[in-house]
Structure formats: structure tokens, C-alpha cells
Design a protein around this motif. Structure first.
Motif, PDB file in Angstrom:
ATOM      1  N   ASN A  18       0.809  -1.214   0.000  1.00 29.60           N
ATOM      2  CA  ASN A  18       0.000   0.000   0.000  1.00 29.60           C
ATOM      3  C   ASN A  18       0.848   1.273   0.000  1.00 29.60           C
ATOM      4  O   ASN A  18       0.411   2.326   0.428  1.00 29.60           O
ATOM      5  N   LEU A  19       2.093   1.166  -0.426  1.00 27.18           N
ATOM      6  CA  LEU A  19       2.948   2.337  -0.553  1.00 27.18           C
ATOM      7  C   LEU A  19       2.739   2.974  -1.915  1.00 27.18           C
ATOM      8  O   LEU A  19       2.350   2.315  -2.866  1.00 27.18           O
ATOM      9  N   GLY A  20       3.028   4.260  -1.997  1.00 27.42           N
ATOM     10  CA  GLY A  20       2.918   4.942  -3.271  1.00 27.42           C
ATOM     11  C   GLY A  20       3.683   6.249  -3.241  1.00 27.42           C
ATOM     12  O   GLY A  20       4.357   6.567  -2.267  1.00 27.42           O
ATOM     13  N   ILE A  21       3.565   6.991  -4.305  1.00 29.30           N
ATOM     14  CA  ILE A  21       4.247   8.273  -4.421  1.00 29.30           C
ATOM     15  C   ILE A  21       3.208   9.361  -4.617  1.00 29.30           C
ATOM     16  O   ILE A  21       2.331   9.241  -5.462  1.00 29.30           O
ATOM     17  N   CYS A  22       3.326  10.412  -3.813  1.00 26.63           N
ATOM     18  CA  CYS A  22       2.453  11.577  -3.953  1.00 26.63           C
ATOM     19  C   CYS A  22       3.117  12.540  -4.915  1.00 26.63           C
ATOM     20  O   CYS A  22       4.266  12.934  -4.725  1.00 26.63           O
ATOM     21  N   THR A  23       2.378  12.940  -5.952  1.00 24.56           N
ATOM     22  CA  THR A  23       2.917  13.876  -6.928  1.00 24.56           C
ATOM     23  C   THR A  23       2.159  15.203  -6.902  1.00 24.56           C
ATOM     24  O   THR A  23       2.336  16.032  -7.784  1.00 24.56           O
ATOM     25  N   GLY A  24       1.358  15.406  -5.849  1.00 20.88           N
ATOM     26  CA  GLY A  24       0.500  16.586  -5.813  1.00 20.88           C
ATOM     27  C   GLY A  24       1.029  17.754  -5.008  1.00 20.88           C
ATOM     28  O   GLY A  24       0.382  18.794  -4.932  1.00 20.88           O
ATOM     29  N   LEU A  25       2.203  17.601  -4.407  1.00 25.77           N
ATOM     30  CA  LEU A  25       2.765  18.697  -3.612  1.00 25.77           C
ATOM     31  C   LEU A  25       4.038  19.199  -4.273  1.00 25.77           C
ATOM     32  O   LEU A  25       4.403  18.741  -5.355  1.00 25.77           O
ATOM     33  N   GLU A  26       4.727  20.131  -3.648  1.00 27.11           N
ATOM     34  CA  GLU A  26       5.917  20.727  -4.256  1.00 27.11           C
ATOM     35  C   GLU A  26       6.966  19.687  -4.612  1.00 27.11           C
ATOM     36  O   GLU A  26       7.650  19.791  -5.618  1.00 27.11           O
ATOM     37  N   LYS A  27       7.116  18.696  -3.754  1.00 26.97           N
ATOM     38  CA  LYS A  27       8.127  17.670  -3.962  1.00 26.97           C
ATOM     39  C   LYS A  27       7.460  16.297  -3.903  1.00 26.97           C
ATOM     40  O   LYS A  27       6.678  16.028  -2.998  1.00 26.97           O
ATOM     41  N   ASP A  28       7.750  15.424  -4.879  1.00 24.85           N
ATOM     42  CA  ASP A  28       7.225  14.060  -4.848  1.00 24.85           C
ATOM     43  C   ASP A  28       7.834  13.330  -3.665  1.00 24.85           C
ATOM     44  O   ASP A  28       9.013  13.491  -3.356  1.00 24.85           O
ATOM     45  N   ASP A  29       7.017  12.506  -2.996  1.00 28.77           N
ATOM     46  CA  ASP A  29       7.521  11.778  -1.838  1.00 28.77           C
ATOM     47  C   ASP A  29       6.712  10.510  -1.631  1.00 28.77           C
ATOM     48  O   ASP A  29       5.591  10.393  -2.094  1.00 28.77           O
ATOM     49  N   TRP A  30       7.306   9.554  -0.915  1.00 26.70           N
ATOM     50  CA  TRP A  30       6.629   8.307  -0.576  1.00 26.70           C
ATOM     51  C   TRP A  30       5.532   8.571   0.426  1.00 26.70           C
ATOM     52  O   TRP A  30       5.656   9.438   1.284  1.00 26.70           O
ATOM     53  N   THR A  31       4.464   7.790   0.344  1.00 24.52           N
ATOM     54  CA  THR A  31       3.389   7.877   1.318  1.00 24.52           C
ATOM     55  C   THR A  31       2.631   6.552   1.364  1.00 24.52           C
ATOM     56  O   THR A  31       2.775   5.712   0.477  1.00 24.52           O
ATOM     57  N   PHE A  32       1.856   6.372   2.417  1.00 23.56           N
ATOM     58  CA  PHE A  32       0.990   5.197   2.534  1.00 23.56           C
ATOM     59  C   PHE A  32      -0.383   5.539   1.969  1.00 23.56           C
ATOM     60  O   PHE A  32      -0.898   6.638   2.186  1.00 23.56           O
ATOM     61  N   GLY A  33      -1.002   4.593   1.294  1.00 19.30           N
ATOM     62  CA  GLY A  33      -2.320   4.819   0.731  1.00 19.30           C
ATOM     63  C   GLY A  33      -3.383   5.116   1.772  1.00 19.30           C
ATOM     64  O   GLY A  33      -4.307   5.885   1.536  1.00 19.30           O
ATOM     65  N   ASP A  34      -3.254   4.540   2.953  1.00 16.10           N
ATOM     66  CA  ASP A  34      -4.256   4.754   4.005  1.00 16.10           C
ATOM     67  C   ASP A  34      -4.017   6.016   4.822  1.00 16.10           C
ATOM     68  O   ASP A  34      -4.768   6.285   5.759  1.00 16.10           O
ATOM     69  N   LEU A  35      -3.016   6.792   4.499  1.00 17.83           N
ATOM     70  CA  LEU A  35      -2.755   8.022   5.251  1.00 17.83           C
ATOM     71  C   LEU A  35      -3.925   8.998   5.083  1.00 17.83           C
ATOM     72  O   LEU A  35      -4.357   9.281   3.968  1.00 17.83           O
ATOM     73  N   ASN A  36      -4.430   9.486   6.205  1.00 22.70           N
ATOM     74  CA  ASN A  36      -5.536  10.450   6.195  1.00 22.70           C
ATOM     75  C   ASN A  36      -5.048  11.763   5.584  1.00 22.70           C
ATOM     76  O   ASN A  36      -4.037  12.315   6.003  1.00 22.70           O
ATOM     77  N   ALA A  37      -5.765  12.271   4.591  1.00 24.66           N
ATOM     78  CA  ALA A  37      -5.354  13.479   3.876  1.00 24.66           C
ATOM     79  C   ALA A  37      -6.335  14.625   4.101  1.00 24.66           C
ATOM     80  O   ALA A  37      -6.426  15.541   3.271  1.00 24.66           O
ATOM     81  N   THR A  38      -7.033  14.600   5.228  1.00 26.67           N
ATOM     82  CA  THR A  38      -8.036  15.626   5.515  1.00 26.67           C
ATOM     83  C   THR A  38      -7.441  17.037   5.460  1.00 26.67           C
ATOM     84  O   THR A  38      -8.090  17.964   4.993  1.00 26.67           O
ATOM     85  N   THR A  39      -6.217  17.204   5.908  1.00 34.03           N
ATOM     86  CA  THR A  39      -5.603  18.537   5.923  1.00 34.03           C
ATOM     87  C   THR A  39      -4.627  18.755   4.766  1.00 34.03           C
ATOM     88  O   THR A  39      -3.987  19.795   4.693  1.00 34.03           O
ATOM     89  N   CYS A  40      -4.541  17.811   3.839  1.00 36.37           N
ATOM     90  CA  CYS A  40      -3.614  17.946   2.709  1.00 36.37           C
ATOM     91  C   CYS A  40      -4.145  18.984   1.717  1.00 36.37           C
ATOM     92  O   CYS A  40      -5.281  18.894   1.249  1.00 36.37           O
ATOM     93  N   LYS A  41      -3.308  19.941   1.372  1.00 34.35           N
ATOM     94  CA  LYS A  41      -3.694  20.999   0.433  1.00 34.35           C
ATOM     95  C   LYS A  41      -3.727  20.518  -1.011  1.00 34.35           C
ATOM     96  O   LYS A  41      -4.337  21.152  -1.864  1.00 34.35           O
ATOM     97  N   GLY A  42      -3.094  19.366  -1.296  1.00 33.85           N
ATOM     98  CA  GLY A  42      -3.042  18.873  -2.665  1.00 33.85           C
ATOM     99  C   GLY A  42      -4.038  17.775  -2.981  1.00 33.85           C
ATOM    100  O   GLY A  42      -4.128  17.335  -4.118  1.00 33.85           O
ATOM    101  N   HIS A  43      -4.804  17.339  -1.979  1.00 35.24           N
ATOM    102  CA  HIS A  43      -5.708  16.200  -2.212  1.00 35.24           C
ATOM    103  C   HIS A  43      -6.842  16.554  -3.168  1.00 35.24           C
ATOM    104  O   HIS A  43      -7.487  17.585  -3.037  1.00 35.24           O
ATOM    105  N   LYS A  44      -7.030  15.661  -4.142  1.00 31.26           N
ATOM    106  CA  LYS A  44      -8.163  15.760  -5.078  1.00 31.26           C
ATOM    107  C   LYS A  44      -8.697  14.357  -5.262  1.00 31.26           C
ATOM    108  O   LYS A  44      -7.944  13.461  -5.647  1.00 31.26           O
ATOM    109  N   PHE A  45      -9.984  14.161  -5.002  1.00 37.90           N
ATOM    110  CA  PHE A  45     -10.568  12.834  -5.176  1.00 37.90           C
ATOM    111  C   PHE A  45     -10.442  12.398  -6.629  1.00 37.90           C
ATOM    112  O   PHE A  45     -10.576  13.208  -7.547  1.00 37.90           O
ATOM    113  N   LYS A  46     -10.192  11.099  -6.807  1.00 34.61           N
ATOM    114  CA  LYS A  46     -10.114  10.522  -8.163  1.00 34.61           C
ATOM    115  C   LYS A  46     -11.466  10.591  -8.820  1.00 34.61           C
ATOM    116  O   LYS A  46     -12.485  10.529  -8.236  1.00 34.61           O
TER     117      LYS A  46
END
Length: 86
Positions: free
Chosen positions: A58-86
Motif C-alpha cells: 500500500n505504498l505509493g508516491i504523492c505527486t500533488g505537492l511541491e516535492k514528490d515523496d513516498w506515502t501510505f495509501g491509508d494516510l488520512n489526507a483531511t488537511t492535505c492541500k493537494g488532495h483531489k478525489f479521483k
């Protein structure tokens, strides 16, 4: 798409690692159990269009912020400024 669980719903308030309280019914629910038809999806990395999932744990890469970085798919993104539902 993977099966949704109670911990994927905004109406579920976790009380420990295994249980939560449904804010609609006020009943205790198992977090890993199936959701009802009142599901309101929690913003998580795995349901964001910027999440590129790998095939490992369940690991992946976030490409929605200034810098790409590893993240877990289950990480809560309620406060993430880059989150956009698929």
C-alpha cells in the motif's frame, strides 16, 4: 478499487485500533467491517488523483505537492492541500 471499510468513512470516529463509533447511528462498529449506504468518503492518499500506487504494501508516491515523496495509501489526507478525489 479495493473494498471500502468503516475507517474510510467520515461518519466513523475511531475509539481505538479496532473499533469506532458511527456518528449517524451512535453504534460501535468494527473499523475493518463493510460500510453502509451512508458512506462519506474520507480524503486519503489512496483516493487522491496524485497518488501513484506501487505494488508494495500500500505504498505509493504523492505527486500533488511541491516535492514528490513516498506515502501510505491509508494516510488520512483531511488537511492535505493537494488532495483531489479521483
Amino acid at each position: 478499487m479495493e473494498k471500502l471499510k468503516h475507517n474510510d468513512c467520515l461518519n466513523c470516529s475511531p475509539i481505538d485500533a479496532a473499533k469506532g463509533i458511527c456518528r449517524i447511528t451512535n453504534e460501535i462498529v468494527n473499523i475493518d467491517s463493510d460500510v453502509c449506504n451512508r458512506l462519506e468518503l474520507v480524503p486519503k492518499c489512496k483516493n487522491c488523483e496524485h497518488f501513484q500506487e506501487t505494488k508494495e504494501d500500500n505504498l505509493g508516491i504523492c505527486t500533488g505537492l511541491e516535492k514528490d515523496d513516498w506515502t501510505f495509501g491509508d494516510l488520512n489526507a483531511t488537511t492535505c492541500k493537494g488532495h483531489k478525489f479521483k
